[in-house]
Design an enzyme around this catalytic site. Structure first.
Site, PDB file in Angstrom:
ATOM      1  N   ARG A 160       0.787  -1.224  -0.047  1.00  0.00           N
ATOM      2  CA  ARG A 160      -0.006   0.147   0.179  1.00  0.00           C
ATOM      3  C   ARG A 160       0.927   1.183  -0.015  1.00  0.00           C
ATOM      4  O   ARG A 160       2.115   1.098   0.288  1.00  0.00           O
ATOM      5  CB  ARG A 160      -0.990  -0.013   1.269  1.00  0.00           C
ATOM      6  CG  ARG A 160      -0.026   0.060   2.373  1.00  0.00           C
ATOM      7  CD  ARG A 160      -1.120  -0.011   3.813  1.00  0.00           C
ATOM      8  NE  ARG A 160      -0.395   0.077   5.013  1.00  0.00           N
ATOM      9  CZ  ARG A 160      -0.366   1.162   5.760  1.00  0.00           C
ATOM     10  NH1 ARG A 160      -0.451   2.333   5.053  1.00  0.00           N
ATOM     11  NH2 ARG A 160       0.645   1.047   6.873  1.00  0.00           N
TER      12      ARG A 160
ATOM     13  N   ARG B  75      -2.250  10.855   1.931  1.00  0.00           N
ATOM     14  CA  ARG B  75      -2.890  11.823   2.793  1.00  0.00           C
ATOM     15  C   ARG B  75      -3.342  12.980   2.159  1.00  0.00           C
ATOM     16  O   ARG B  75      -2.494  13.748   1.906  1.00  0.00           O
ATOM     17  CB  ARG B  75      -1.948  12.101   4.195  1.00  0.00           C
ATOM     18  CG  ARG B  75      -1.534  10.995   4.822  1.00  0.00           C
ATOM     19  CD  ARG B  75      -0.820  11.509   6.222  1.00  0.00           C
ATOM     20  NE  ARG B  75      -0.156  10.411   6.785  1.00  0.00           N
ATOM     21  CZ  ARG B  75       0.776  10.545   7.565  1.00  0.00           C
ATOM     22  NH1 ARG B  75       1.339  11.736   7.829  1.00  0.00           N
ATOM     23  NH2 ARG B  75       1.393   9.464   8.114  1.00  0.00           N
TER      24      ARG B  75
ATOM     25  N   ARG C 229      19.857  -7.784   1.398  1.00  0.00           N
ATOM     26  CA  ARG C 229      20.509  -6.072   0.872  1.00  0.00           C
ATOM     27  C   ARG C 229      21.313  -5.725   1.905  1.00  0.00           C
ATOM     28  O   ARG C 229      21.003  -6.001   3.148  1.00  0.00           O
ATOM     29  CB  ARG C 229      19.409  -5.194   0.368  1.00  0.00           C
ATOM     30  CG  ARG C 229      18.715  -5.612  -1.000  1.00  0.00           C
ATOM     31  CD  ARG C 229      19.635  -5.227  -2.246  1.00  0.00           C
ATOM     32  NE  ARG C 229      19.954  -4.168  -2.470  1.00  0.00           N
ATOM     33  CZ  ARG C 229      21.034  -3.489  -3.226  1.00  0.00           C
ATOM     34  NH1 ARG C 229      21.806  -4.355  -3.932  1.00  0.00           N
ATOM     35  NH2 ARG C 229      21.069  -2.285  -3.468  1.00  0.00           N
TER      36      ARG C 229
ATOM     37  N   ARG D  62      19.993   8.236   0.972  1.00  0.00           N
ATOM     38  CA  ARG D  62      19.654   9.400   1.832  1.00  0.00           C
ATOM     39  C   ARG D  62      20.689  10.093   2.664  1.00  0.00           C
ATOM     40  O   ARG D  62      21.816   9.289   2.922  1.00  0.00           O
ATOM     41  CB  ARG D  62      18.425   8.906   2.817  1.00  0.00           C
ATOM     42  CG  ARG D  62      18.843   7.809   3.651  1.00  0.00           C
ATOM     43  CD  ARG D  62      17.715   7.480   4.622  1.00  0.00           C
ATOM     44  NE  ARG D  62      17.900   6.236   5.509  1.00  0.00           N
ATOM     45  CZ  ARG D  62      17.032   5.701   6.478  1.00  0.00           C
ATOM     46  NH1 ARG D  62      15.783   6.377   6.419  1.00  0.00           N
ATOM     47  NH2 ARG D  62      17.461   4.647   6.966  1.00  0.00           N
TER      48      ARG D  62
ATOM     49  N   GLU E 114      23.993   7.047   3.205  1.00  0.00           N
ATOM     50  CA  GLU E 114      23.665   5.593   3.301  1.00  0.00           C
ATOM     51  C   GLU E 114      23.673   5.025   1.793  1.00  0.00           C
ATOM     52  O   GLU E 114      22.918   5.482   1.104  1.00  0.00           O
ATOM     53  CB  GLU E 114      22.235   5.578   4.037  1.00  0.00           C
ATOM     54  CG  GLU E 114      21.678   4.186   4.493  1.00  0.00           C
ATOM     55  CD  GLU E 114      20.699   4.186   5.136  1.00  0.00           C
ATOM     56  OE1 GLU E 114      19.617   3.572   4.582  1.00  0.00           O
ATOM     57  OE2 GLU E 114      20.575   4.874   6.265  1.00  0.00           O
TER      58      GLU E 114
ATOM     59  N   TYR F  22      11.543  -8.662   7.987  1.00  0.00           N
ATOM     60  CA  TYR F  22      11.692  -7.255   8.510  1.00  0.00           C
ATOM     61  C   TYR F  22      10.934  -6.781   9.574  1.00  0.00           C
ATOM     62  O   TYR F  22       9.613  -7.029   9.645  1.00  0.00           O
ATOM     63  CB  TYR F  22      11.581  -6.256   7.462  1.00  0.00           C
ATOM     64  CG  TYR F  22      11.895  -4.770   7.845  1.00  0.00           C
ATOM     65  CD1 TYR F  22      13.142  -4.446   7.823  1.00  0.00           C
ATOM     66  CD2 TYR F  22      10.894  -3.788   8.411  1.00  0.00           C
ATOM     67  CE1 TYR F  22      13.313  -3.009   8.153  1.00  0.00           C
ATOM     68  CE2 TYR F  22      11.061  -2.488   8.913  1.00  0.00           C
ATOM     69  CZ  TYR F  22      12.437  -2.186   8.702  1.00  0.00           C
ATOM     70  OH  TYR F  22      12.881  -1.029   8.897  1.00  0.00           O
TER      71      TYR F  22
ATOM     72  N   ASP G  13       9.984  -3.699  12.607  1.00  0.00           N
ATOM     73  CA  ASP G  13      10.333  -2.553  13.355  1.00  0.00           C
ATOM     74  C   ASP G  13      10.618  -2.736  14.636  1.00  0.00           C
ATOM     75  O   ASP G  13      10.443  -3.815  15.357  1.00  0.00           O
ATOM     76  CB  ASP G  13       8.905  -1.369  13.239  1.00  0.00           C
ATOM     77  CG  ASP G  13       8.765  -0.991  11.797  1.00  0.00           C
ATOM     78  OD1 ASP G  13       9.973  -0.653  11.032  1.00  0.00           O
ATOM     79  OD2 ASP G  13       7.737  -0.657  11.360  1.00  0.00           O
TER      80      ASP G  13
END
Length: 369
Positions: free
Chosen positions: A172, A176, A249, A280, A300, A348, A350
Site C-alpha cells: 500500500r 494523505r 540487501r 539518503r 547511506e 523485516y 520495526d
C-alpha cells in the site's frame, strides 16, 4: 550442571529483551555478540556529544501502549516527529505523500483537486492485476508520484529494476489528503534521550555479557554452557547453509563531521535520482534537537549483500521464502534452541515489533520451563 539457563546469541533488541525478562524470573543468562558493542543495529556512537545512529536512522514509533510503557522504563523519550523530505531533479518534496507533496507536484490546493489528479492517473496508468512493483505503484498512486519519488529511489535501494521487483513489496502507499508531514500514523513516537544505548544498558543491567565473541567459532563449546540457546543470527548460517543461502540487501554508511551547526535542516533527506549513489543523508543531531557547534552526517549507500557484509533487509521473494521454510521446519524440531528476531525469522521488523515478539517468546518459554 549447566553454567547458564540461556545462552543468547546476539545483543540486539530481541536478545536483550529476552535476557532482561528471563533474568527477572531468576534465570541465569549469558549474552554474546560478535560485534565490539551491544545493541545490535540500534547502537549509537557518541561523536562530539552527538548520538550517531551507527546502522541507520532508528525512530521509535508504535500504537501499542504496553510496548511504549515498556521502553519508557529504561529511557525518557523526546517528542521527535519524523518528517523526511525528498530531493528529486533538484526539487524538494515532503514525505509521506500528502497535500504539501501534491501542491509541490501539481499546484493543487484542495483535497478534491489532488484526488482528482491521482484518480485520473490511476485510471490512465494502473492495471487490474499488477505483476511487479512498477505496475503496483502506478495502480496505487499514478505516474507522477511514482516517477518522481518512488522509481529511482526503489531501484537504488534494491539494486533491481522496478519491473523486476515483486508487487508485494509495495502493499500500500499512504495518500494523505491533509497537510501533515508526520511520516508515521502511530500514537507514540520519539527518540530516547541519550540515544538507544540507554535502553540497551537498562535491559542488560544485571545480565552477563561478552562482546567480540563469534558464536560459530566455538559453537559446540558455547552451546554446552547453557540449557537452551536463544539464537538471533542468520538462520541459514546456524544450519550451515544446508538448504542454500538466503539473500539480503546490505548498506554502507559514510560518516562526516562538519564544522557547521546545521547542514540540511532535517534529520532525514532522501535522494531519489539514480545519478546520486546514496539513498539518503542523515543528520543525527536533529533527532535530539542538538545545538552543538559541529554536526555529523551519514550518507547511506545500498549494496549487494555478500557473506562478508552486514545483512540488513531480507529479500522475501518466492525463492527465498521457499528456502527459509526448510530452515524454519528444521528449527521447529529443535527443543533446546529458540529462534527470534529479524535474521533468525527472515523478516523485516520495526523496533516495537521486535520487542513485542521477544516478550511473547520469552513469556511462552518461562511459562513452560
Amino acid at each position: 550442571m549447566k553454567e547458564y539457563d540461556y545462552l543468547i546469541v546476539g545483543a540486539g533488541l530481541f536478545g536483550c529483551v529476552f535476557a532482561h525478562e528471563a533474568t527477572k524470573k531468576g534465570k541465569k543468562c549469558l549474552v554474546i555478540d560478535k560485534r565490539p558493542h551491544l545493541g545490535g543495529n540500534v547502537y549509537c556512537d557518541n561523536v562530539n556529544g552527538i548520538n550517531v545512529h551507527k546502522y541507520g536512522a532508528h525512530i521509535f514509533h508504535t500504537n501499542d501502549e504496553y510496548i511504549w510503557n515498556y521502553v519508557n522504563q529504561f529511557a525518557q523519550f523526546n517528542n521527535y516527529i519524523n518528517s523526511p523530505v525528498s530531493i528529486s531533479k533538484g526539487k524538494l518534496y515532503n514525505l509521506p505523500f500528502n497535500m504539501n507533496t501534491f501542491y509541490q507536484l501539481w499546484g493543487t490546493k484542495t483535497p478534491i483537486e489532488a484526488k482528482k489528479v491521482i484518480d485520473q492517473q490511476i485510471k490512465e496508468y494502473g492495471v487490474k492485476n499488477p505483476k511487479n512493483l512498477e505496475e503496483q505503484a502506478l495502480s496505487l498512486i499514478g505516474k507522477d508520484i511514482y516517477e518522481t519519488l518512488i522509481k529511482e529511489y526503489t531501484e537504488k535501494q534494491w539494486g533491481m529494476k522496478a519491473t523486476e521487483l515483486p508487487a508485494f513489496i509495495i502493499k500500500r502507499l499512504p495518500i494523505r489528503l491533509t497537510f501533515d508531514n508526520n511520516y508515521f500514523n502511530d500514537k507514540y513516537q520519539g527518540i530516547p534521550i541519550g540515544g538507544y544505548n540507554t535502553i540497551i544498558d537498562g535491559l542488560l543491567q544485571n545480565v552477563e555479557v561478552k562482546t567480540n565473541v563469534d558464536f560459530f567459532e566455538n559453537k559446540t563449546e558455547l552451546e554446552s554452557k547453557a540449557k537452551k540457546v536463544v539464537f538471533t543470527g542468520k538462520i541459514d548460517e546456524y544450519f550451515d547453509y544446508e538448504f542454500n543461502k538466503l539473500e539480503y540487501r546490505s548498506l554502507r554508511f559514510e560518516n562526516e563531521i562538519l564544522d557547521c551547526t546545521n547542514f540540511q535542516g532535517n534529520a532525514v533527506v532522501n535522494y531519489n535520482d539514480k545519478e546520486v549513489p546514496f539513498t539518503r543523508i542523515i543528520e543525527h543531531k536533529h533527532f535530539e534537537f542538538g545545538n552543538q557547534q559541529q554536526t555529523v552526517i551519514t550518507r547511506e549507500y545500498p549494496e549487494k549483500w555478500t557473506s562478508e557484509k552486514e545483512a540488513f533487509y531480507p529479500i522475501n521473494n518466492q525463492a527465498n521464502q521457499k528456502i527459509y521454510q526448510h530452515y524454519k521446519n528444521k528449527a521447529n524440531k529443535l527443543s533446546n534452541t529458540i529462534f527470534g528476531g529479524r535474521l533468525a525469522e527472515y523478516r523485516y521488523y520495526d523496533m516495537h515489533q521486535i520487542i513485542a515478539s521477544a516478550l511473547k517468546k520469552v513469556n511462552q518459554e518461562l511459562q513452560n520451563s
